[in-house]
Write a protein that holds these residues in place. Structure first.
Motif, PDB file in Angstrom:
ATOM      1  N   LEU A 210       0.817  -1.212   0.000  1.00  0.00           N
ATOM      2  CA  LEU A 210       0.000   0.000   0.000  1.00  0.00           C
ATOM      3  C   LEU A 210       0.850   1.262   0.000  1.00  0.00           C
ATOM      4  N   ARG A 211       2.005   1.205   0.633  1.00  0.00           N
ATOM      5  CA  ARG A 211       2.899   2.370   0.679  1.00  0.00           C
ATOM      6  C   ARG A 211       3.340   2.788  -0.717  1.00  0.00           C
ATOM      7  N   ASP A 212       3.526   1.823  -1.602  1.00  0.00           N
ATOM      8  CA  ASP A 212       4.072   2.111  -2.925  1.00  0.00           C
ATOM      9  C   ASP A 212       3.016   2.499  -3.953  1.00  0.00           C
ATOM     10  N   ALA A 213       1.743   2.535  -3.556  1.00  0.00           N
ATOM     11  CA  ALA A 213       0.660   2.802  -4.511  1.00  0.00           C
ATOM     12  C   ALA A 213       0.757   4.211  -5.095  1.00  0.00           C
ATOM     13  N   THR A 214       0.476   4.309  -6.376  1.00  0.00           N
ATOM     14  CA  THR A 214       0.439   5.604  -7.049  1.00  0.00           C
ATOM     15  C   THR A 214      -0.946   5.919  -7.593  1.00  0.00           C
ATOM     16  N   GLN A 215      -1.899   4.991  -7.424  1.00  0.00           N
ATOM     17  CA  GLN A 215      -3.259   5.190  -7.928  1.00  0.00           C
ATOM     18  C   GLN A 215      -4.199   4.248  -7.177  1.00  0.00           C
ATOM     19  N   PHE A 216      -5.331   4.767  -6.704  1.00  0.00           N
ATOM     20  CA  PHE A 216      -6.308   3.949  -5.997  1.00  0.00           C
ATOM     21  C   PHE A 216      -7.685   4.089  -6.646  1.00  0.00           C
ATOM     22  N   THR A 217      -8.402   2.985  -6.694  1.00  0.00           N
ATOM     23  CA  THR A 217      -9.790   2.983  -7.152  1.00  0.00           C
ATOM     24  C   THR A 217     -10.594   2.083  -6.228  1.00  0.00           C
ATOM     25  N   SER A 218     -11.809   2.493  -5.901  1.00  0.00           N
ATOM     26  CA  SER A 218     -12.716   1.618  -5.156  1.00  0.00           C
ATOM     27  C   SER A 218     -13.990   1.420  -5.971  1.00  0.00           C
ATOM     28  N   VAL A 219     -14.581   0.233  -5.809  1.00  0.00           N
ATOM     29  CA  VAL A 219     -15.776  -0.147  -6.576  1.00  0.00           C
ATOM     30  C   VAL A 219     -16.802  -0.723  -5.615  1.00  0.00           C
ATOM     31  N   ALA A 220     -18.047  -0.283  -5.760  1.00  0.00           N
ATOM     32  CA  ALA A 220     -19.122  -0.796  -4.903  1.00  0.00           C
ATOM     33  C   ALA A 220     -20.434  -0.703  -5.664  1.00  0.00           C
ATOM     34  N   TYR A 221     -21.494  -1.141  -5.012  1.00  0.00           N
ATOM     35  CA  TYR A 221     -22.830  -1.094  -5.619  1.00  0.00           C
ATOM     36  C   TYR A 221     -23.830  -0.615  -4.574  1.00  0.00           C
ATOM     37  N   GLY A 222     -24.975  -0.132  -5.056  1.00  0.00           N
ATOM     38  CA  GLY A 222     -26.060   0.244  -4.160  1.00  0.00           C
ATOM     39  C   GLY A 222     -25.675   1.292  -3.139  1.00  0.00           C
ATOM     40  N   PRO A 223     -26.113   1.120  -1.888  1.00  0.00           N
ATOM     41  CA  PRO A 223     -25.869   2.131  -0.846  1.00  0.00           C
ATOM     42  C   PRO A 223     -24.394   2.440  -0.616  1.00  0.00           C
ATOM     43  N   SER A 224     -23.504   1.491  -0.881  1.00  0.00           N
ATOM     44  CA  SER A 224     -22.082   1.700  -0.582  1.00  0.00           C
ATOM     45  C   SER A 224     -21.355   2.533  -1.626  1.00  0.00           C
ATOM     46  N   VAL A 225     -22.057   2.979  -2.656  1.00  0.00           N
ATOM     47  CA  VAL A 225     -21.422   3.873  -3.624  1.00  0.00           C
ATOM     48  C   VAL A 225     -20.985   5.168  -2.933  1.00  0.00           C
ATOM     49  N   GLY A 226     -21.766   5.621  -1.955  1.00  0.00           N
ATOM     50  CA  GLY A 226     -21.362   6.804  -1.198  1.00  0.00           C
ATOM     51  C   GLY A 226     -20.046   6.591  -0.473  1.00  0.00           C
ATOM     52  N   THR A 227     -19.796   5.359  -0.041  1.00  0.00           N
ATOM     53  CA  THR A 227     -18.528   5.037   0.620  1.00  0.00           C
ATOM     54  C   THR A 227     -17.367   5.145  -0.355  1.00  0.00           C
ATOM     55  N   THR A 228     -17.568   4.709  -1.597  1.00  0.00           N
ATOM     56  CA  THR A 228     -16.488   4.825  -2.588  1.00  0.00           C
ATOM     57  C   THR A 228     -16.188   6.294  -2.880  1.00  0.00           C
ATOM     58  N   MET A 229     -17.225   7.117  -2.861  1.00  0.00           N
ATOM     59  CA  MET A 229     -17.028   8.550  -3.077  1.00  0.00           C
ATOM     60  C   MET A 229     -16.200   9.157  -1.950  1.00  0.00           C
ATOM     61  N   GLU A 230     -16.490   8.751  -0.709  1.00  0.00           N
ATOM     62  CA  GLU A 230     -15.722   9.278   0.416  1.00  0.00           C
ATOM     63  C   GLU A 230     -14.300   8.729   0.417  1.00  0.00           C
ATOM     64  N   MET A 231     -14.136   7.477  -0.011  1.00  0.00           N
ATOM     65  CA  MET A 231     -12.783   6.933  -0.143  1.00  0.00           C
ATOM     66  C   MET A 231     -11.964   7.814  -1.100  1.00  0.00           C
ATOM     67  N   ALA A 232     -12.558   8.162  -2.241  1.00  0.00           N
ATOM     68  CA  ALA A 232     -11.843   8.986  -3.213  1.00  0.00           C
ATOM     69  C   ALA A 232     -11.488  10.346  -2.630  1.00  0.00           C
TER      70      ALA A 232
END
Length: 367
Positions: A210-232
């Motif tokens: 995780l320390r070496d990451a240069t790009q992150f993406t999260s994927v979800a469906y339904g109610p948890s889409v708001g969580t992916t938005m907050e992750m971003a």
């Protein structure tokens, strides 16, 4: 509190959410006093983490109230959108209470359309409360760290509790159903420290990757889409590398093409319909053909796996409530990844930003 950090506030989440639940329904009833109960169309105005919180609570509120939530970015709404003449209720969300775009949009709506309004904030008495009929205090006080965590989780919970109480007031839920819902919220709140500990252990297992990451993406469906938005939002603010959050189907229509061997992906699993879960599983399997950096955040029943990239969290019975605690995972990860990357969040950056662009009613001194 001397020199609080983002982690300080994260670790306060369980006790604070339990305190909020202990005050239900008094705090909610004060916020909805005088609100017409026949409303069907609701406008929600928010930006940043506040709009992410609105999307996190949207499906739960709609389920309990049978109302339709139209969530809008306030600046664009003021300058380009048309006010629905059938609008029944407007909710403005600003944790600081000082988001100029949200306040301006609320004032614009009130000027053109008589409608009941509620301001959701952690600081009653600020400008947003002067632009609304009622105030919903999220009961956290001012969060002295700009990278909000405690306030985000509290906003999601308060919005869900608002939906629950309105459902009861409208006669859509019995008192017994209300108590059953409340019991589930209390159970989830009591698991937050477990989620924090499990996520911390998960980070330790994957620290170097995780320390070496240069790009992150999260994927979800339904109610948890708001969580992916907050992750971003949170990863962009704190980890400071390109970070995006996508709804499952939206990711499959274009964004999947950017996958490469240095693409870090989080898939959020919740107890949804089998067909939806299978679709995400197929996508995750496909992405794993092209990158080794695929992680799973699961709120389903425990899986038979020993994969270090699979974070098993306490199973949730209701996918609509998962966003209440879902973002805590990414708050913890953001904190530890930024520390591992050598980012000192105590070093204030862009300190003249709010003064130059006027995104807040007063200059912010804590970001």
């Amino acid at each position: 509190m001397p020199n609080p950090t983002m982690l300080t506030y994260i670790k306060q989440e369980q006790a604070t959410m339990q305190a909020i639940l202990a005050q239900y329904p008094m705090n909610i009833d004060a916020a909805i006093e005088g609100m017409p109960l026949d409303q069907q169309k609701v406008l929600v105005l928010a930006t940043g983490s506040s709009i992410n919180a609105a999307y996190s609570a949207k499906h739960y509120i709609e389920k309990q109230t049978k109302m339709r939530l139209d969530i809008q970015e306030p600046y664009n709404y003021t300058h380009y959108e048309q006010i629905d003449p059938e609008l029944d209720l407007v909710i403005g969300i600003s944790q600081s209470g000082q988001s100029t775009a949200t306040i301006e949009a609320l004032e614009s709506v009130h000027t053109d359309h008589p409608v009941f309004s509620i301001g959701v904030t952690s600081i009653p008495g600020t400008e947003i409360t002067q632009a609304t009929n009622r105030t919903l205090d999220i009961l956290t006080g001012r969060e002295r760290v700009g990278y909000v965590s405690l306030g985000f989780t509290a906003t999601v919970l308060n919005l869900m509790l608002l939906g629950l109480r309105v459902g009861v007031k409208k006669g859509l839920l019995t008192n017994a159903q209300e108590q059953a819902e409340l019991a589930e919220f209390k159970q989830l709140a009591g698991q937050i420290d477990i989620i924090i500990a499990a996520t911390t252990h998960f980070f330790e297992q994957n620290r170097n990757d995780l320390r070496d990451a240069t790009q992150f993406t999260s994927v979800a469906y339904g109610p948890s889409v708001g969580t992916t938005m907050e992750m971003a939002t949170k990863f962009s603010e704190v980890v400071r590398v390109p970070s995006q959050g996508f709804e499952l189907e939206a990711f499959m229509h274009g964004p999947y093409l950017e996958v490469n061997d240095q693409h870090y992906q989080f898939f959020i699993e919740t107890p949804a319909e089998v067909a939806i879960q299978e679709k995400q599983l197929a996508l995750k399997g496909y992405e794993q053909r092209y990158t080794d950096h695929v992680y799973t955040i699961s709120f389903k029943e425990a899986a038979d796996t020993v994969d270090a990239k699979y974070l098993q969290l306490p199973a949730a019975a209701d996918e609509f409530k998962v966003p209440f605690v879902g973002a805590t995972v990414f708050q913890v990860l953001a904190w530890y990844i930024c520390k591992e990357k050598g980012i000192n969040l105590s070093d204030m950056i862009f300190t003249d930003f709010s003064e130059v662009v006027h995104n807040k009613t007063t200059v912010q001194d804590y970001v």
